[in-house]
Design a protein around this motif. Structure first.
Motif, PDB file in Angstrom:
ATOM      1  N   ASP A  33       0.840  -1.197   0.000  1.00  0.00           N
ATOM      2  CA  ASP A  33       0.000   0.000   0.000  1.00  0.00           C
ATOM      3  C   ASP A  33       0.874   1.245   0.000  1.00  0.00           C
ATOM      4  OD1 ASP A  33      -3.075  -0.806   0.702  1.00  0.00           O
ATOM      5  OD2 ASP A  33      -1.665  -2.213   1.608  1.00  0.00           O
ATOM      6  N   LEU A  34       1.958   1.195   0.767  1.00  0.00           N
ATOM      7  CA  LEU A  34       2.895   2.319   0.794  1.00  0.00           C
ATOM      8  C   LEU A  34       3.621   2.444  -0.546  1.00  0.00           C
ATOM      9  CD1 LEU A  34       4.481   1.947   4.346  1.00  0.00           C
ATOM     10  CD2 LEU A  34       2.585   3.409   3.648  1.00  0.00           C
ATOM     11  N   ALA A  35       4.072   1.300  -1.084  1.00  0.00           N
ATOM     12  CA  ALA A  35       4.790   1.329  -2.355  1.00  0.00           C
ATOM     13  C   ALA A  35       3.912   1.894  -3.471  1.00  0.00           C
ATOM     14  CB  ALA A  35       5.270  -0.079  -2.717  1.00  0.00           C
ATOM     15  N   ALA A  36       2.636   1.496  -3.491  1.00  0.00           N
ATOM     16  CA  ALA A  36       1.707   2.026  -4.490  1.00  0.00           C
ATOM     17  C   ALA A  36       1.500   3.515  -4.277  1.00  0.00           C
ATOM     18  CB  ALA A  36       0.370   1.289  -4.407  1.00  0.00           C
ATOM     19  N   GLY A  37       1.447   3.929  -3.020  1.00  0.00           N
ATOM     20  CA  GLY A  37       1.297   5.345  -2.717  1.00  0.00           C
ATOM     21  C   GLY A  37       2.473   6.170  -3.187  1.00  0.00           C
ATOM     22  N   PHE A  38       3.674   5.636  -3.020  1.00  0.00           N
ATOM     23  CA  PHE A  38       4.867   6.358  -3.476  1.00  0.00           C
ATOM     24  C   PHE A  38       4.850   6.530  -5.001  1.00  0.00           C
ATOM     25  CE2 PHE A  38       7.124   4.395   0.405  1.00  0.00           C
ATOM     26  CZ  PHE A  38       6.749   5.460   1.198  1.00  0.00           C
ATOM     27  N   ARG A  39       4.253   5.554  -5.708  1.00  0.00           N
ATOM     28  CA  ARG A  39       4.189   5.649  -7.163  1.00  0.00           C
ATOM     29  C   ARG A  39       3.139   6.645  -7.638  1.00  0.00           C
ATOM     30  NH1 ARG A  39       4.367  -0.020  -6.897  1.00  0.00           N
ATOM     31  NH2 ARG A  39       2.126  -0.152  -7.341  1.00  0.00           N
ATOM     32  N   LYS A  40       2.016   6.711  -6.921  1.00  0.00           N
ATOM     33  CA  LYS A  40       0.852   7.411  -7.453  1.00  0.00           C
ATOM     34  C   LYS A  40       0.458   8.682  -6.704  1.00  0.00           C
ATOM     35  CE  LYS A  40      -1.900   3.873  -7.039  1.00  0.00           C
ATOM     36  NZ  LYS A  40      -3.110   3.021  -7.155  1.00  0.00           N
ATOM     37  N   MET A  41       0.990   8.885  -5.505  1.00  0.00           N
ATOM     38  CA  MET A  41       0.532   9.991  -4.666  1.00  0.00           C
ATOM     39  C   MET A  41       1.686  10.868  -4.187  1.00  0.00           C
ATOM     40  SD  MET A  41      -2.013   7.973  -2.046  1.00  0.00           S
ATOM     41  CE  MET A  41      -3.196   6.733  -2.585  1.00  0.00           C
ATOM     42  N   THR A  42       1.325  12.047  -3.742  1.00  0.00           N
ATOM     43  CA  THR A  42       2.281  12.851  -2.989  1.00  0.00           C
ATOM     44  C   THR A  42       2.305  12.295  -1.567  1.00  0.00           C
ATOM     45  OG1 THR A  42       0.600  14.413  -2.222  1.00  0.00           O
ATOM     46  CG2 THR A  42       1.668  14.894  -4.344  1.00  0.00           C
ATOM     47  N   ASN A  43       3.316  12.676  -0.809  1.00  0.00           N
ATOM     48  CA  ASN A  43       3.376  12.218   0.576  1.00  0.00           C
ATOM     49  C   ASN A  43       2.161  12.696   1.374  1.00  0.00           C
ATOM     50  OD1 ASN A  43       5.737  10.862   0.113  1.00  0.00           O
ATOM     51  ND2 ASN A  43       7.053  12.298   1.210  1.00  0.00           N
ATOM     52  N   GLU A  44       1.684  13.887   1.059  1.00  0.00           N
ATOM     53  CA  GLU A  44       0.513  14.427   1.756  1.00  0.00           C
ATOM     54  C   GLU A  44      -0.725  13.578   1.458  1.00  0.00           C
ATOM     55  OE1 GLU A  44       2.645  16.222  -0.041  1.00  0.00           O
ATOM     56  OE2 GLU A  44       3.669  17.240   1.635  1.00  0.00           O
TER      57      GLU A  44
END
Length: 390
Positions: A187-198
Motif C-alpha cells: 500500500d505504501l509502495a503504491a502510494g509512493f508511485r501514485k501519490m504525494t506524501n501528503e
C-alpha cells in the motif's frame, strides 16, 4: 525502543532480548500460564509471507528461489524460509500450504492466504505491470470464509475416509488457531508511485481501517488470537536505494535509508498500533498482539556487520549494470548479450535476497527477535503465549 530515539546496537538489543524474555517467562510462570496450544495458523499478507499463492495463481516461481533450504523453488520470494515458516517451526507446526495451491497439500494445520503483491486496499493496477496482486486483503478474508465453509462440509461428510479427513482442518480448531497479519508494505509502495506524501498520509486512516475490518470480520467468524506485524523500513530496500544519485542533504538518514519513506512507514505503524489498541477494547474475547517488525528489520540493517551480514546494502540475487536492473531469475539482453540474473555465492551474508525481500538468514534473525516477545506489545508477550490477554 523507538527508532526516533536512536537505533540500539546489536549487543544492547541482545541484552534487552534476554531481559525481556526472562521477565515474560517469570510473568507466565507466576500466573501459571502454560504455552498456548495452537492447532493451526492462518496467515494473511503479501510476498513477505507468501508460501506459494501468487506462484500458483499466475506462473511458477523459478530458480534460484528456494535454493538454500528447499533446494528447489517453493513459491517463496527468498532463497529459503520466510518469517512465516520460522513461526510455524517455533510452534511445532508444518509449513503453511498456500490456499491457492491445492495440489498435494494438507490444510490440517492451517492455510496461507497471502499472495505476493497484495495490498490492504484494492488497487487499480495490473499485477503484470506493477506487481500488484488482485488478491487484496478483503479477497483473502473472502477466501478464508470459503475455506472454512468448504472444509467444514467436507470434514463432516468424509466419515470413514480417514485419509481425506487427515488433510482437512477440524472445525473446532478455527477458534483455537493463531491468525497472523503481515501486510501494508505494498500500500505504501503504491502510494509512493501514485501519490504525494501528503495524499498518502491522508489515506493512512482508511488503509488501517480496512485492516481493522478484516480483523473484526474474522473475530465474528470465531477467530480469537491475532498476531499483527507492522510494516518494515521500506526506505532501506536496496531496490529503492539503487536509483538514488547525488541525494540532497537530509534525503537519507544516518544509515543511508530514504528518510521520508521510512517516516511514512512509521506513520502507518503508529496508526496500526492505535487500531490494535482500539480493537482490544472492542473485541472482549480477542487477544491481539502488535509486533514491531520495523524495529527488528531496521536494527538488523543498522547493525548488520556485527550480526554477521557483510553485504547488508546489496542484493544477493539480480543483475545490475549501469542504469539497468534485471530481476532475480530473469533473463535480459544487455549490449547484445543474454544475461541471466542469478544468485550470489553465499546468501547468508546478505540481508536482501532480491532488493525487496529478505534472505533466509535475515528472516531467521528477524524471527528470533519477534517470536521472543522482545518487540511485541500486548505487553511483551512471546508468540507461545499470544492467546492470553495479558
Amino acid at each position: 525502543m523507538a527508532i526516533g530515539g536512536g537505533v540500539p546496537s546489536l549487543p544492547c538489543l541482545a541484552l534487552l532480548l534476554l531481559l525481556v524474555s526472562w521477565n515474560v517467562g517469570l510473568l507466565a510462570i507466576a500466573r501459571g500460564l502454560p504455552p498456548c496450544e495452537f492447532p493451526a495458523i492462518y496467515n494473511f499478507g503479501d510476498s513477505n509471507s507468501d508460501t506459494g499463492g501468487i506462484s500458483a495463481a499466475f506462473y511458477p516461481m523459478g530458480s534460484p528461489t528456494g535454493e538454500t533450504f528447499f533446494h528447489r523453488p517453493e513459491g517463496r520470494a527468498s532463497d529459503g524460509r520466510l518469517i512465516t515458516d520460522f513461526i510455524a517451526e517455533h510452534l511445532g507446526l508444518p509449513y503453511l500450504s498456500a490456499y491457492l495451491d491445492s495440489l498435494g497439500r494438507s490444510f490440517r494445520h492451517g492455510a496461507n492466504f497471502a499472495t505476493g503483491g497484495s495490498t490492504i486496499r484494492r488497487q487499480n493496477e495490473s499485477f503484470f505491470e506493477n506487481g500488484v496482486s488482485p488478491f487484496s486483503l478483503d479477497i483473502q478474508t473472502a477466501h478464508y470464509d470459503q475455506f472454512v465453509a468448504r472444509t467444514s462440509y467436507l470434514y463432516k461428510n468424509a466419515r470413514a475416509e480417514k485419509f481425506r479427513r487427515s488433510r482437512l482442518p477440524r472445525p473446532e480448531d478455527f477458534s483455537k488457531a493463531l491468525y497472523v497479519f503481515d501486510i501494508g508494505q505494498n500500500d505504501l509502495a503504491a502510494g509512493f508511485r501514485k501519490m504525494t506524501n501528503e495524499q498518502l498520509n491522508a489515506s493512512m486512516r482508511d488503509i488501517v481501517s480496512q485492516l481493522a475490518t478484516a480483523v473484526q470480520h474474522l473475530y465474528q467468524q470465531g477467530a480469537r488470537t491475532f498476531w499483527i506485524h507492522n510494516t518494515g523500513p521500506i526506505g532501506c530496500l536496496p531496490i529503492t536505494l539503487r536509483y538514488i544519485r547525488n541525494p540532497m542533504p537530509g534525503y537519507l538518514d544516518e544509515i543511508g535509508c530514504v528518510k521520508d519513506q521510512n517516516e511514512m512507514a512509521s506513520e502507518f505503524n503508529r496508526q496500526l498500533k492505535g487500531m490494535v489498541m482500539q480493537l482490544r477494547g472492542e473485541l472482549p474475547e480477542a487477544a491481539l498482539t502488535y509486533v514491531d517488525v520495523y524495529t527488528a528489520k531496521y536494527s538488523l540493517i543498522a547493525n548488520s556487520t556485527r550480526a554477521g551480514f557483510e553485504r547488508a546494502g546489496k542484493m544477493c540475487c539480480g543483475y545490475e549494470w549501469e542504469d539497468k536492473h534485471v530481476w532475480c531469475g530473469q533473463k535480459a539482453s544487455i549490449n547484445g548479450s543474454e544475461v541471466v540474473a542469478g544468485s550470489c555465492e553465499d546468501p547468508s551474508i546478505f540481508v536482501s535476497w532480491d532488493g525487496v525481500h529478505y534472505t533466509e538468514a535475515a528472516n531467521r534473525w528477524i524471527s528470533e527477535h519477534i517470536i521472543s516477545g522482545l518487540l511485541s506489545d500486548q505487553p511483551n508477550v512471546p508468540i507461545t503465549h499470544a492467546c492470553y490477554r495479558l
